[in-house]
Motif scaffolding. Structure first.
Motif, PDB file in Angstrom:
ATOM      1  N   ALA A 161       0.640  -1.475  -0.025  1.00 26.59           N
ATOM      2  CA  ALA A 161      -0.105   0.170  -0.228  1.00 26.59           C
ATOM      3  C   ALA A 161       0.819   1.312   0.439  1.00 26.59           C
ATOM      4  O   ALA A 161       1.689   0.797   0.110  1.00 26.59           O
ATOM      5  N   GLY A 162       0.634   2.147   0.055  1.00 24.89           N
ATOM      6  CA  GLY A 162       1.089   3.561   0.079  1.00 24.89           C
ATOM      7  C   GLY A 162       1.376   4.361  -0.500  1.00 24.89           C
ATOM      8  O   GLY A 162       1.631   6.388  -0.999  1.00 24.89           O
ATOM      9  N   SER A 163       0.757   3.983  -2.381  1.00 26.34           N
ATOM     10  CA  SER A 163       1.403   4.738  -3.457  1.00 26.34           C
ATOM     11  C   SER A 163      -0.109   5.405  -4.081  1.00 26.34           C
ATOM     12  O   SER A 163      -1.054   4.656  -4.402  1.00 26.34           O
ATOM     13  N   VAL A 164       0.135   6.218  -5.330  1.00 28.99           N
ATOM     14  CA  VAL A 164      -0.575   6.960  -5.858  1.00 28.99           C
ATOM     15  C   VAL A 164      -0.830   6.765  -7.452  1.00 28.99           C
ATOM     16  O   VAL A 164       0.574   6.910  -7.999  1.00 28.99           O
ATOM     17  N   PHE A 165      -1.141   6.185  -8.554  1.00 26.54           N
ATOM     18  CA  PHE A 165      -0.526   5.663  -9.029  1.00 26.54           C
ATOM     19  C   PHE A 165      -1.439   6.363 -10.700  1.00 26.54           C
ATOM     20  O   PHE A 165      -2.794   6.345 -10.607  1.00 26.54           O
ATOM     21  N   LEU A 166      -1.147   7.646 -11.239  1.00 27.43           N
ATOM     22  CA  LEU A 166      -2.049   8.486 -13.002  1.00 27.43           C
ATOM     23  C   LEU A 166      -1.795   7.411 -13.702  1.00 27.43           C
ATOM     24  O   LEU A 166      -0.733   7.905 -14.576  1.00 27.43           O
ATOM     25  N   ALA A 167      -2.811   6.954 -14.034  1.00 24.33           N
ATOM     26  CA  ALA A 167      -2.771   6.242 -15.479  1.00 24.33           C
ATOM     27  C   ALA A 167      -3.180   7.191 -16.126  1.00 24.33           C
ATOM     28  O   ALA A 167      -4.383   7.778 -16.168  1.00 24.33           O
ATOM     29  N   ASP A 168      -2.203   6.883 -17.541  1.00 21.71           N
ATOM     30  CA  ASP A 168      -2.740   7.665 -18.705  1.00 21.71           C
ATOM     31  C   ASP A 168      -4.266   6.302 -19.366  1.00 21.71           C
ATOM     32  O   ASP A 168      -3.107   5.265 -20.350  1.00 21.71           O
ATOM     33  N   THR A 169      -4.988   6.425 -18.845  1.00 32.80           N
ATOM     34  CA  THR A 169      -6.085   5.339 -19.334  1.00 32.80           C
ATOM     35  C   THR A 169      -7.096   5.990 -20.413  1.00 32.80           C
ATOM     36  O   THR A 169      -6.904   7.020 -21.154  1.00 32.80           O
ATOM     37  N   LEU A 170      -8.005   5.422 -20.815  1.00 35.79           N
ATOM     38  CA  LEU A 170      -8.758   5.511 -22.255  1.00 35.79           C
ATOM     39  C   LEU A 170      -9.350   7.358 -21.493  1.00 35.79           C
ATOM     40  O   LEU A 170      -9.965   7.086 -20.696  1.00 35.79           O
ATOM     41  N   LEU A 171      -9.876   7.660 -22.177  1.00 37.82           N
ATOM     42  CA  LEU A 171     -10.727   8.664 -21.895  1.00 37.82           C
ATOM     43  C   LEU A 171     -12.078   8.483 -22.918  1.00 37.82           C
ATOM     44  O   LEU A 171     -12.122   8.626 -24.048  1.00 37.82           O
ATOM     45  N   LEU A 172     -12.969   8.105 -22.274  1.00 41.42           N
ATOM     46  CA  LEU A 172     -14.194   8.447 -22.612  1.00 41.42           C
ATOM     47  C   LEU A 172     -15.288   8.360 -22.088  1.00 41.42           C
ATOM     48  O   LEU A 172     -16.001   8.150 -20.799  1.00 41.42           O
ATOM     49  N   PRO A 173     -15.988   9.679 -22.453  1.00 43.75           N
ATOM     50  CA  PRO A 173     -16.499  10.636 -21.926  1.00 43.75           C
ATOM     51  C   PRO A 173     -18.351  10.029 -21.840  1.00 43.75           C
ATOM     52  O   PRO A 173     -19.342   9.985 -22.670  1.00 43.75           O
ATOM     53  N   ILE A 174     -18.426   8.617 -21.152  1.00 45.72           N
ATOM     54  CA  ILE A 174     -19.579   8.272 -20.725  1.00 45.72           C
ATOM     55  C   ILE A 174     -19.721   8.055 -19.267  1.00 45.72           C
ATOM     56  O   ILE A 174     -19.177   7.767 -18.334  1.00 45.72           O
ATOM     57  N   SER A 175     -21.290   8.767 -18.884  1.00 48.83           N
ATOM     58  CA  SER A 175     -21.460   8.480 -18.225  1.00 48.83           C
ATOM     59  C   SER A 175     -23.294   7.803 -17.220  1.00 48.83           C
ATOM     60  O   SER A 175     -23.677   7.495 -18.393  1.00 48.83           O
ATOM     61  N   ALA A 176     -22.923   6.991 -16.285  1.00 48.40           N
ATOM     62  CA  ALA A 176     -25.161   5.777 -16.415  1.00 48.40           C
ATOM     63  C   ALA A 176     -25.229   7.519 -16.237  1.00 48.40           C
ATOM     64  O   ALA A 176     -26.488   6.671 -16.938  1.00 48.40           O
ATOM     65  N   THR A 177     -25.706   8.363 -15.434  1.00 50.08           N
ATOM     66  CA  THR A 177     -26.237   9.685 -15.550  1.00 50.08           C
ATOM     67  C   THR A 177     -27.114  10.198 -17.107  1.00 50.08           C
ATOM     68  O   THR A 177     -27.938   9.733 -18.144  1.00 50.08           O
ATOM     69  N   GLU A 178     -26.328   9.593 -18.056  1.00 48.24           N
ATOM     70  CA  GLU A 178     -26.337  10.624 -19.665  1.00 48.24           C
ATOM     71  C   GLU A 178     -26.907   9.048 -19.612  1.00 48.24           C
ATOM     72  O   GLU A 178     -28.114   9.087 -21.126  1.00 48.24           O
ATOM     73  N   ILE A 179     -26.418   7.603 -19.683  1.00 55.50           N
ATOM     74  CA  ILE A 179     -27.936   6.040 -20.397  1.00 55.50           C
ATOM     75  C   ILE A 179     -28.810   6.939 -19.711  1.00 55.50           C
ATOM     76  O   ILE A 179     -29.843   6.027 -20.468  1.00 55.50           O
ATOM     77  N   ARG A 180     -29.091   6.874 -18.202  1.00 58.82           N
ATOM     78  CA  ARG A 180     -30.355   6.786 -17.944  1.00 58.82           C
ATOM     79  C   ARG A 180     -30.933   8.245 -18.110  1.00 58.82           C
ATOM     80  O   ARG A 180     -32.405   7.848 -18.898  1.00 58.82           O
ATOM     81  N   GLU A 181     -30.919   9.408 -18.828  1.00 54.97           N
ATOM     82  CA  GLU A 181     -31.528  10.197 -19.761  1.00 54.97           C
ATOM     83  C   GLU A 181     -31.460  10.135 -21.137  1.00 54.97           C
ATOM     84  O   GLU A 181     -32.848   9.926 -21.412  1.00 54.97           O
ATOM     85  N   ARG A 182     -30.582   8.887 -22.089  1.00 56.20           N
ATOM     86  CA  ARG A 182     -31.005   8.002 -22.953  1.00 56.20           C
ATOM     87  C   ARG A 182     -32.202   7.853 -23.032  1.00 56.20           C
ATOM     88  O   ARG A 182     -32.948   7.468 -24.116  1.00 56.20           O
ATOM     89  N   ARG A 183     -32.039   6.470 -21.753  1.00 54.80           N
ATOM     90  CA  ARG A 183     -32.483   5.665 -21.908  1.00 54.80           C
ATOM     91  C   ARG A 183     -34.339   6.466 -22.053  1.00 54.80           C
ATOM     92  O   ARG A 183     -35.432   5.436 -22.409  1.00 54.80           O
ATOM     93  N   ARG A 184     -34.514   6.955 -20.848  1.00 56.69           N
ATOM     94  CA  ARG A 184     -35.871   7.393 -20.056  1.00 56.69           C
ATOM     95  C   ARG A 184     -36.408   8.885 -22.033  1.00 56.69           C
ATOM     96  O   ARG A 184     -37.493   8.868 -21.518  1.00 56.69           O
ATOM     97  N   ALA A 185     -35.432   9.297 -22.445  1.00 60.29           N
ATOM     98  CA  ALA A 185     -35.876   9.937 -24.184  1.00 60.29           C
ATOM     99  C   ALA A 185     -35.503   8.406 -24.918  1.00 60.29           C
ATOM    100  O   ALA A 185     -36.009   9.226 -26.099  1.00 60.29           O
ATOM    101  N   GLY A 186     -36.027   7.636 -24.474  1.00 58.94           N
ATOM    102  CA  GLY A 186     -35.727   6.740 -25.828  1.00 58.94           C
ATOM    103  C   GLY A 186     -35.320   6.595 -26.772  1.00 58.94           C
ATOM    104  O   GLY A 186     -35.700   5.971 -27.834  1.00 58.94           O
ATOM    105  N   LEU A 187     -33.644   7.120 -26.962  1.00 62.85           N
ATOM    106  CA  LEU A 187     -32.692   6.430 -27.555  1.00 62.85           C
ATOM    107  C   LEU A 187     -31.434   6.380 -27.439  1.00 62.85           C
ATOM    108  O   LEU A 187     -31.834   4.869 -26.091  1.00 62.85           O
ATOM    109  N   SER A 188     -31.334   5.069 -28.062  1.00 62.69           N
ATOM    110  CA  SER A 188     -30.219   4.235 -28.088  1.00 62.69           C
ATOM    111  C   SER A 188     -28.910   3.958 -27.415  1.00 62.69           C
ATOM    112  O   SER A 188     -28.577   5.361 -27.268  1.00 62.69           O
TER     113      SER A 188
END
Length: 219
Positions: free
Chosen positions: A169-196
């Protein structure tokens, strides 16, 4: 449980629903760090956000469908069995007790969570029990909000992957991972709007949500 020299990673969240913004960066992180297992920890009563819309059983089912056939991931349901807030420190203390004092443990968070880490319950104790593995998120600051918090990060930050595997334990590692602008909030909103929602979460999960009438379109 037998102790291992390999870093074991933990990934908490509401997963309401789980989506590729969770899965793909975690897979990238696993490739980068040589992770063989990432344990998903869905929580029941999230301390810092609204109560999930989907039930614990529904979220477990969606996670199970999303990770089926992928040996990198498994699920730990302990936080769903608590009726108290899902404090990460409590879970880490339990897992440390179970997995041994020398087992390297990493807890995966997003850049957004790092920037608000000072609001977490007993946040300064987290690194006593794990490393923090931080996935970059689009649109968030690179620096902490105060000099004191930045000093804390600078003190604990490491770029040495071997250190994560050879210390518990004890360290912080900042990882260069994929930047995917997806959120669960957006998915729920798209579902409620009838969008794919095709392409932002596994098709099996979308099909099951449709069968369950989960996050229904508003009339």
């Amino acid at each position: 449980m037998a102790e291992s020299a390999k870093l074991q990673a933990l990934f908490g969240g509401t997963f309401d629903p789980i989506h590729y913004g969770h899965l793909r960066p975690a897979e990238t992180l696993a490739d980068r760090l040589g992770l063989q297992k990432i344990t998903l920890l869905p929580n029941n009563v999230p301390p810092h956000r609204p109560q999930p819309e989907a039930s614990p059983a529904q979220r477990i089912k969606m996670i199970s469908l999303a990770i089926a056939g992928n040996p990198l991931f498994d699920i730990d349901q302990r936080e769903l069995q608590r009726q108290t807030p899902s404090w990460t420190i409590d879970t880490l203390i339990e897992l440390r007790r179970e997995r041994g004092e020398r087992q390297p443990l990493g807890f995966i968070i997003g850049q957004d969570s790092l920037l608000t880490l000072h609001k977490w319950h007993r946040w300064q104790e987290l690194l006593d029990y794990c490393h923090l593995l931080v996935c970059k998120r689009p649109g968030y600051a690179e620096k902490m909000s105060t000099p004191e918090q930045q000093s804390w990060l600078d003190t604990h930050r490491t770029e040495e992957i071997s250190q994560l595997h050879h210390s518990p334990a004890g360290s912080v590692f900042l990882a260069d991972t994929l930047l995917l602008p997806i959120s669960a909030t957006e998915i729920r909103e798209r579902r409620r709007a009838g969008l794919s929602c095709e392409g932002v979460l596994p098709a099996e999960v979308i099909e099951w949500m449709d069968q369950q009438g989960l996050y229904p379109a508003q009339q």
